[in-house]
Design an enzyme around this catalytic site. Structure first.
Site, PDB file in Angstrom:
ATOM      1  N   THR A  14      58.085  15.133  26.783  1.00 44.26           N
ATOM      2  CA  THR A  14      57.736  14.871  28.179  1.00 44.26           C
ATOM      3  C   THR A  14      57.440  16.175  28.906  1.00 44.26           C
ATOM      4  O   THR A  14      58.008  17.218  28.596  1.00 44.26           O
ATOM      5  CB  THR A  14      58.873  14.136  28.910  1.00 44.26           C
ATOM      6  OG1 THR A  14      60.030  14.983  28.990  1.00 44.26           O
ATOM      7  CG2 THR A  14      59.246  12.846  28.185  1.00 44.26           C
ATOM      8  N   GLY A  15      56.508  16.100  29.845  1.00 43.17           N
ATOM      9  CA  GLY A  15      56.193  17.276  30.644  1.00 43.17           C
ATOM     10  C   GLY A  15      55.578  18.402  29.851  1.00 43.17           C
ATOM     11  O   GLY A  15      56.167  19.469  29.714  1.00 43.17           O
ATOM     12  N   GLY A  19      53.714  25.762  29.545  1.00 40.13           N
ATOM     13  CA  GLY A  19      54.998  26.356  29.196  1.00 40.13           C
ATOM     14  C   GLY A  19      55.684  25.793  27.973  1.00 40.13           C
ATOM     15  O   GLY A  19      55.072  25.584  26.917  1.00 40.13           O
ATOM     16  N   ILE A  20      56.982  25.549  28.122  1.00 38.50           N
ATOM     17  CA  ILE A  20      57.809  25.123  26.996  1.00 38.50           C
ATOM     18  C   ILE A  20      57.336  23.796  26.419  1.00 38.50           C
ATOM     19  O   ILE A  20      57.300  23.615  25.198  1.00 38.50           O
ATOM     20  CB  ILE A  20      59.282  25.022  27.441  1.00 38.50           C
ATOM     21  CG1 ILE A  20      59.825  26.421  27.780  1.00 38.50           C
ATOM     22  CG2 ILE A  20      60.143  24.381  26.357  1.00 38.50           C
ATOM     23  CD1 ILE A  20      61.188  26.417  28.440  1.00 38.50           C
ATOM     24  N   GLY A  21      56.966  22.862  27.272  1.00 36.83           N
ATOM     25  CA  GLY A  21      56.507  21.564  26.784  1.00 36.83           C
ATOM     26  C   GLY A  21      55.254  21.674  25.949  1.00 36.83           C
ATOM     27  O   GLY A  21      55.155  21.110  24.856  1.00 36.83           O
ATOM     28  N   SER A 142      68.996  24.011  31.009  1.00 37.95           N
ATOM     29  CA  SER A 142      68.745  25.341  31.556  1.00 37.95           C
ATOM     30  C   SER A 142      70.060  26.100  31.642  1.00 37.95           C
ATOM     31  O   SER A 142      71.133  25.499  31.752  1.00 37.95           O
ATOM     32  CB  SER A 142      68.138  25.224  32.956  1.00 37.95           C
ATOM     33  OG  SER A 142      68.145  26.460  33.635  1.00 37.95           O
ATOM     34  N   TYR A 155      68.642  21.699  41.148  1.00 41.45           N
ATOM     35  CA  TYR A 155      68.129  21.876  39.787  1.00 41.45           C
ATOM     36  C   TYR A 155      69.281  22.059  38.801  1.00 41.45           C
ATOM     37  O   TYR A 155      69.335  21.399  37.755  1.00 41.45           O
ATOM     38  CB  TYR A 155      67.207  23.090  39.759  1.00 41.45           C
ATOM     39  CG  TYR A 155      66.715  23.497  38.387  1.00 41.45           C
ATOM     40  CD1 TYR A 155      65.741  22.753  37.737  1.00 41.45           C
ATOM     41  CD2 TYR A 155      67.206  24.645  37.762  1.00 41.45           C
ATOM     42  CE1 TYR A 155      65.265  23.139  36.485  1.00 41.45           C
ATOM     43  CE2 TYR A 155      66.740  25.034  36.523  1.00 41.45           C
ATOM     44  CZ  TYR A 155      65.770  24.287  35.887  1.00 41.45           C
ATOM     45  OH  TYR A 155      65.322  24.676  34.656  1.00 41.45           O
TER      46      TYR A 155
END
Length: 260
Positions: A14-15, A19-21, A142, A155
Site C-alpha cells: 500500500t502507498g 519512496g519506501i513503497g 517508524s 503520527y
C-alpha cells in the site's frame, strides 16, 4: 545459501507512489513476486506499473487509503484476482502539528490513513494466509512509534499502534504459518521526510535545509538512509530466509536508536 526467492508468491504493497513503497514494489518483483500496489493518482500507478522486471510482475490500482470506501474497493479488486501471500502496510503521512491546535477531525483523518488502512487490509488478506499455512505481513511503522516526538505526536501514535498490532497478531497466528513484523525506519531520504522537515521548519521558525542538516548530523553512520535499504529488509522478512522471525520490530535508522 540465503533464499530470497519469492516466485509464485502474490504480494500487496500500500502507498507506493514514492519512496519506501515504490522501492519495495520493485524489489519484491525483482525477487519473483507478483505485486499489486496502490497509489493515489493514475500518473503514479502508470509510472510504477511500467517498471520492467524479468522475474515477477507489477500491477497498480488507484486508491485513497485514507477513505474507507476507496480502501475497500482496492481490497476487493485485489481479492478478485486471488489470494494474497504477502502484505506490506506502507501507506502513511507524517504531518507536523501543534497538539494544542489539532482538531478531532485531523486526528481521525490520520488514523484512517496510517492505521485503519493497515487494519482493513490485514483483516481482509489474513484469512487466506491462515488457510494456506503461509503468509507474511510487514507493518512499515517508524522510529517515531517507539521514540515519541511532540512535533509528530499523532503520527507517532499511529505508528506505535501498528507495532502493538503486529506483535499481538504475531502471537495469535504464528502457528498458522503467518509471520508478522514491523519495520521502523529512521531518517530516510524520501519526499515525505522532506515535506515533514519543511513543516517542522515552519513550526519552529527555521529553514528546511537546517532541519535536514541537523537531523542528518545526529545519525551515527553520518547520513540519511535510502528507500532501497528499507526495502531490502522488507524483502528479507517476506522470504523463507526469515522463517523464524515474527513479532519483532526492527529499526532501520543508522544506529540512531542506540543513542537515544
Amino acid at each position: 545459501m540465503i533464499n530470497l526467492d519469492l516466485k509464485g508468491k502474490r504480494a500487496v504493497v500500500t502507498g507506493a507512489s514514492l519512496g519506501i513503497g515504490e522501492a519495495t514494489v520493485r524489489m519484491l518483483a525483482e525477487h519473483g513476486a507478483d505485486v499489486s500496489f496502490c497509489a493515489r493518482t493514475a500518473e503514479s500507478v502508470e509510472k510504477l506499473s511500467a517498471y520492467e522486471t524479468t522475474n515477477g510482475s507489477i500491477k497498480g490500482f488507484v486508491a485513497d487509503m485514507g477513505q474507507k470506501d476507496s480502501t475497500e474497493n482496492f481490497i476487493d479488486s485485489v481479492l478478485a484476482e486471488g489470494d494474497v501471500d504477502i502484505l506490506v502496510n506502507n501507506v502513511g503521512a507524517s504531518p507536523s502539528r501543534n497538539f494544542l491546535y489539532m482538531t478531532d477531525e485531523e486526528w481521525q483523518e490520520l488514523h484512517e490513513l496510517n492505521l485503519l488502512s493497515a487494519v482493513r487490509c490485514t483483516r481482509s488478506f489474513l484469512p487466506a494466509m491462515r488457510e494456506n499455512k503461509w503468509g507474511r505481513v510487514v507493518m512499515i511503522s517508524s522510529s517515531a512509534g517507539k521514540y515519541p516526538n511532540a512535533a509528530l505526536i499523532d503520527y507517532g501514535a499511529t505508528k506505535a499502534a501498528m507495532i502493538s498490532i503486529s506483535k499481538s497478531l504475531a502471537k495469535k497466528y504464528g502457528s498458522d504459518g503467518v509471520l508478522i513484523n514491523s519495520v521502523l525506519p529512521g531518517l530516510i531520504h524520501t519526499a515525505m521526510w522532506e515535506r515533514a522537515a519543511t513543516e517542522i521548519a515552519e513550526a519552529t521558525g527555521g529553514k528546511m535545509e537546517e532541519v535536514i542538516k541537523s537531523n542528518g548530523a545526529s545519525v551515527p553512520v553520518g547520513r540519511y538512509g535510502t528507500s532501497e535499504e528499507v526495502a531490502s529488509l522488507v524483502t528479507f522478512l517476506c522470504s523463507e530466509a526469515a522463517s523464524y522471525i515474527s513479532g519483532t520490530s526492527i529499526e532501520v535508522d543508522g544506529g540512531q536508536a542506540g543513542h537515544i
